[in-house]
Structures are given as C-alpha cells and as structure tokens.
Design a protein around this motif. Sequence first.
Motif, PDB file in Angstrom:
ATOM      1  N   ASN A   1      -1.533  16.157   1.914  1.00  0.00           N
ATOM      2  CA  ASN A   1      -0.502  16.408   0.842  1.00  0.00           C
ATOM      3  C   ASN A   1       0.768  16.270   1.478  1.00  0.00           C
ATOM      4  O   ASN A   1       1.803  15.449   0.969  1.00  0.00           O
ATOM      5  CB  ASN A   1      -0.665  17.775   0.064  1.00  0.00           C
ATOM      6  N   GLU A   2       1.254  16.961   2.321  1.00  0.00           N
ATOM      7  CA  GLU A   2       2.407  17.008   2.941  1.00  0.00           C
ATOM      8  C   GLU A   2       2.917  15.571   3.791  1.00  0.00           C
ATOM      9  O   GLU A   2       3.761  15.069   3.562  1.00  0.00           O
ATOM     10  CB  GLU A   2       2.622  18.297   4.063  1.00  0.00           C
ATOM     11  N   VAL A   3       1.891  15.152   4.327  1.00  0.00           N
ATOM     12  CA  VAL A   3       1.732  13.797   4.945  1.00  0.00           C
ATOM     13  C   VAL A   3       2.016  12.672   4.037  1.00  0.00           C
ATOM     14  O   VAL A   3       2.892  11.713   4.167  1.00  0.00           O
ATOM     15  CB  VAL A   3       0.879  13.403   5.684  1.00  0.00           C
ATOM     16  N   PHE A   4       1.275  12.840   2.686  1.00  0.00           N
ATOM     17  CA  PHE A   4       1.465  11.728   1.743  1.00  0.00           C
ATOM     18  C   PHE A   4       3.087  11.650   1.450  1.00  0.00           C
ATOM     19  O   PHE A   4       3.410  10.439   1.254  1.00  0.00           O
ATOM     20  CB  PHE A   4       0.635  12.008   0.468  1.00  0.00           C
ATOM     21  N   PHE A   5       3.234  12.718   0.880  1.00  0.00           N
ATOM     22  CA  PHE A   5       4.823  12.825   0.287  1.00  0.00           C
ATOM     23  C   PHE A   5       5.940  12.506   1.451  1.00  0.00           C
ATOM     24  O   PHE A   5       7.001  11.914   0.852  1.00  0.00           O
ATOM     25  CB  PHE A   5       5.088  14.140  -0.416  1.00  0.00           C
ATOM     26  N   ARG A   6       5.691  12.694   2.513  1.00  0.00           N
ATOM     27  CA  ARG A   6       6.493  12.368   3.536  1.00  0.00           C
ATOM     28  C   ARG A   6       6.459  10.753   3.878  1.00  0.00           C
ATOM     29  O   ARG A   6       7.428  10.189   4.014  1.00  0.00           O
ATOM     30  CB  ARG A   6       6.334  13.027   5.022  1.00  0.00           C
ATOM     31  N   MET A   7       5.504  10.381   4.154  1.00  0.00           N
ATOM     32  CA  MET A   7       5.186   8.841   4.218  1.00  0.00           C
ATOM     33  C   MET A   7       5.732   8.029   3.215  1.00  0.00           C
ATOM     34  O   MET A   7       6.167   7.040   3.413  1.00  0.00           O
ATOM     35  CB  MET A   7       3.745   8.394   4.611  1.00  0.00           C
ATOM     36  N   LYS A   8       5.479   8.673   1.933  1.00  0.00           N
ATOM     37  CA  LYS A   8       6.244   7.860   0.806  1.00  0.00           C
ATOM     38  C   LYS A   8       7.671   7.858   0.885  1.00  0.00           C
ATOM     39  O   LYS A   8       8.423   7.108   0.599  1.00  0.00           O
ATOM     40  CB  LYS A   8       5.603   8.657  -0.523  1.00  0.00           C
ATOM     41  N   GLU A   9       8.199   9.036   1.221  1.00  0.00           N
ATOM     42  CA  GLU A   9       9.574   9.189   1.315  1.00  0.00           C
ATOM     43  C   GLU A   9      10.261   8.261   2.524  1.00  0.00           C
ATOM     44  O   GLU A   9      11.201   7.894   2.327  1.00  0.00           O
ATOM     45  CB  GLU A   9      10.063  10.665   1.761  1.00  0.00           C
ATOM     46  N   LEU A  10       9.449   8.146   3.543  1.00  0.00           N
ATOM     47  CA  LEU A  10       9.907   7.198   4.411  1.00  0.00           C
ATOM     48  C   LEU A  10       9.688   5.512   4.300  1.00  0.00           C
ATOM     49  O   LEU A  10      10.098   4.819   4.595  1.00  0.00           O
ATOM     50  CB  LEU A  10       9.190   7.560   5.744  1.00  0.00           C
ATOM     51  N   GLY A  11       8.612   5.311   3.227  1.00  0.00           N
ATOM     52  CA  GLY A  11       8.571   4.315   2.582  1.00  0.00           C
ATOM     53  C   GLY A  11       7.432   3.286   3.692  1.00  0.00           C
ATOM     54  O   GLY A  11       7.755   2.076   3.621  1.00  0.00           O
ATOM     55  N   VAL A  12       6.880   4.185   4.508  1.00  0.00           N
ATOM     56  CA  VAL A  12       5.888   3.276   5.268  1.00  0.00           C
ATOM     57  C   VAL A  12       4.349   3.218   4.826  1.00  0.00           C
ATOM     58  O   VAL A  12       3.701   2.692   5.746  1.00  0.00           O
ATOM     59  CB  VAL A  12       6.036   3.998   6.740  1.00  0.00           C
ATOM     60  N   ILE A  13       4.119   3.611   3.770  1.00  0.00           N
ATOM     61  CA  ILE A  13       2.794   3.404   3.069  1.00  0.00           C
ATOM     62  C   ILE A  13       2.723   1.863   2.583  1.00  0.00           C
ATOM     63  O   ILE A  13       3.474   1.332   1.976  1.00  0.00           O
ATOM     64  CB  ILE A  13       2.572   4.206   1.875  1.00  0.00           C
ATOM     65  N   ASP A  14       1.676   1.253   3.240  1.00  0.00           N
ATOM     66  CA  ASP A  14       1.469  -0.246   3.120  1.00  0.00           C
ATOM     67  C   ASP A  14       0.105  -0.469   2.420  1.00  0.00           C
ATOM     68  O   ASP A  14      -1.052   0.028   2.956  1.00  0.00           O
ATOM     69  CB  ASP A  14       1.185  -0.893   4.493  1.00  0.00           C
ATOM     70  N   ILE A  15       0.282  -0.703   1.131  1.00  0.00           N
ATOM     71  CA  ILE A  15      -0.926  -1.246   0.217  1.00  0.00           C
ATOM     72  C   ILE A  15      -1.533  -2.508   0.409  1.00  0.00           C
ATOM     73  O   ILE A  15      -2.236  -2.814  -0.161  1.00  0.00           O
ATOM     74  CB  ILE A  15      -0.609  -0.681  -1.262  1.00  0.00           C
ATOM     75  N   THR A  16      -0.664  -3.545   1.238  1.00  0.00           N
ATOM     76  CA  THR A  16      -1.036  -4.770   1.208  1.00  0.00           C
ATOM     77  C   THR A  16      -2.334  -4.969   1.872  1.00  0.00           C
ATOM     78  O   THR A  16      -3.274  -5.714   1.364  1.00  0.00           O
ATOM     79  CB  THR A  16       0.090  -5.434   1.782  1.00  0.00           C
ATOM     80  N   PRO A  17      -2.498  -4.735   3.011  1.00  0.00           N
ATOM     81  CA  PRO A  17      -3.962  -4.850   3.797  1.00  0.00           C
ATOM     82  C   PRO A  17      -5.186  -4.340   3.165  1.00  0.00           C
ATOM     83  O   PRO A  17      -6.065  -5.152   3.061  1.00  0.00           O
ATOM     84  CB  PRO A  17      -3.605  -4.581   5.174  1.00  0.00           C
ATOM     85  N   TRP A  18      -5.290  -3.154   2.727  1.00  0.00           N
ATOM     86  CA  TRP A  18      -6.386  -2.236   2.410  1.00  0.00           C
ATOM     87  C   TRP A  18      -6.283  -1.571   1.070  1.00  0.00           C
ATOM     88  O   TRP A  18      -7.016  -0.837   0.687  1.00  0.00           O
ATOM     89  CB  TRP A  18      -6.783  -1.140   3.290  1.00  0.00           C
ATOM     90  N   GLY A  19      -5.105  -2.022   0.020  1.00  0.00           N
ATOM     91  CA  GLY A  19      -4.963  -1.342  -1.086  1.00  0.00           C
ATOM     92  C   GLY A  19      -4.277  -0.208  -1.188  1.00  0.00           C
ATOM     93  O   GLY A  19      -3.959   0.556  -0.216  1.00  0.00           O
ATOM     94  N   LYS A  20      -4.499   0.339  -2.186  1.00  0.00           N
ATOM     95  CA  LYS A  20      -3.458   1.628  -2.657  1.00  0.00           C
ATOM     96  C   LYS A  20      -4.321   2.804  -1.868  1.00  0.00           C
ATOM     97  O   LYS A  20      -5.359   3.076  -1.396  1.00  0.00           O
ATOM     98  CB  LYS A  20      -3.396   1.925  -4.055  1.00  0.00           C
ATOM     99  N   VAL A  21      -3.652   3.775  -2.035  1.00  0.00           N
ATOM    100  CA  VAL A  21      -4.055   5.348  -1.461  1.00  0.00           C
ATOM    101  C   VAL A  21      -5.314   5.787  -2.418  1.00  0.00           C
ATOM    102  O   VAL A  21      -5.392   5.438  -3.424  1.00  0.00           O
ATOM    103  CB  VAL A  21      -3.036   6.480  -1.737  1.00  0.00           C
ATOM    104  N   ARG A  22      -6.551   6.117  -1.653  1.00  0.00           N
ATOM    105  CA  ARG A  22      -7.787   6.468  -2.283  1.00  0.00           C
ATOM    106  C   ARG A  22      -8.375   7.569  -2.032  1.00  0.00           C
ATOM    107  O   ARG A  22      -8.304   7.927  -0.680  1.00  0.00           O
ATOM    108  CB  ARG A  22      -8.803   5.078  -2.078  1.00  0.00           C
ATOM    109  N   GLN A  23      -9.381   8.119  -2.635  1.00  0.00           N
ATOM    110  CA  GLN A  23     -10.183   9.197  -2.333  1.00  0.00           C
ATOM    111  C   GLN A  23     -11.646   8.432  -2.313  1.00  0.00           C
ATOM    112  O   GLN A  23     -12.118   7.797  -3.053  1.00  0.00           O
ATOM    113  CB  GLN A  23     -10.458  10.324  -3.294  1.00  0.00           C
TER     114      GLN A  23
END
Length: 162
Positions: free
Chosen positions: A76-98
Amino acid sequence: MAKAVKINHVALVVSNLEEACKFYENELGLEAIPAFLFDYPTAFFKFNEEQQLHLTEWEDEYSFRGHICVTVDDINEVFFRMKELGVIDITPWGKVRQLPDGAIQMFVRDPSGNLIELSSDPNAEIDPKIFEDELFKEGIYVSGRNDFRGYKSKDATLYHNK
C-alpha cells in the motif's frame, strides 16, 4: 545432476550510480553493503542474509520487458509512493493487478530505466483505494498473442514456500 539452488544476486546496469543508489536505498529501503574493489562504479545492496542487488554503471541498452521481482513489506505504502514519483510503468506488462494467488503486482522504472516488479505477499491486506485507482485493472495481464506455450497452471504463485 547438479542444479541451481537459489539466486545469490541480481546485477542491474544503471546509467547514474548515485541516482540509482538513492532510489534503492530511499524508496525501496535496501541496505548498502561493501562491494569488491572493482575499477568501475558499482554498489551492492542486501535484500536479506542470502540475496543481494548489484548495481553497476555502464552505457548499455536496457530491456523493455525484462525485470526483477521484489517482494515489499507494505504494498500500500509502496504503491502510493511510486505513483507519487510517477515511476509506475504500465506499458510493458499492463496496469497494477492482483494475481490469482492474491499478490498485488506493479512494475516501476528505476532512474536508469530498469524495470522492477514490486509484489506483495499473497495474504497482505490491500488498501481498497488501490482497487479504485486508474492504474489498477482486474485480472491477469493479457497480451493478445494467444500463444499458450510454457508451463502454466491455474494454481500458479510467486511464493513457493507457502
């Protein structure tokens, strides 16, 4: 026949060692440990008592989809921090998933462009806001290639000791 028994370390090539060290220390909480006296820029980090990350600075090409997967203690903490940093990359393997085993997975880029998969424990409690976020998508990644070769199972997991 002899067999490989564990991963000792993963080595990533980075374009700026200092930037990369800050990311892995400050954003992923890895502990720097002494590296060998190589004649090129390098830094070693400890994941646990048996596994390490080695960073080395070179002017190389980086993989678009190739990655390492790191389990984090608080997705949870890591997701929101990575989103804030703008470093989540959905291009190669798609969006965040469960994943079917319950683990959350997301892919981020380090400052040099290396792709890092960040994963939760399958039993981790997930903040419901993640499931509502525009970066989240239900179901596993679908490439559209319809090529089903390989070793697959509906019971697959990233965590084989559970």
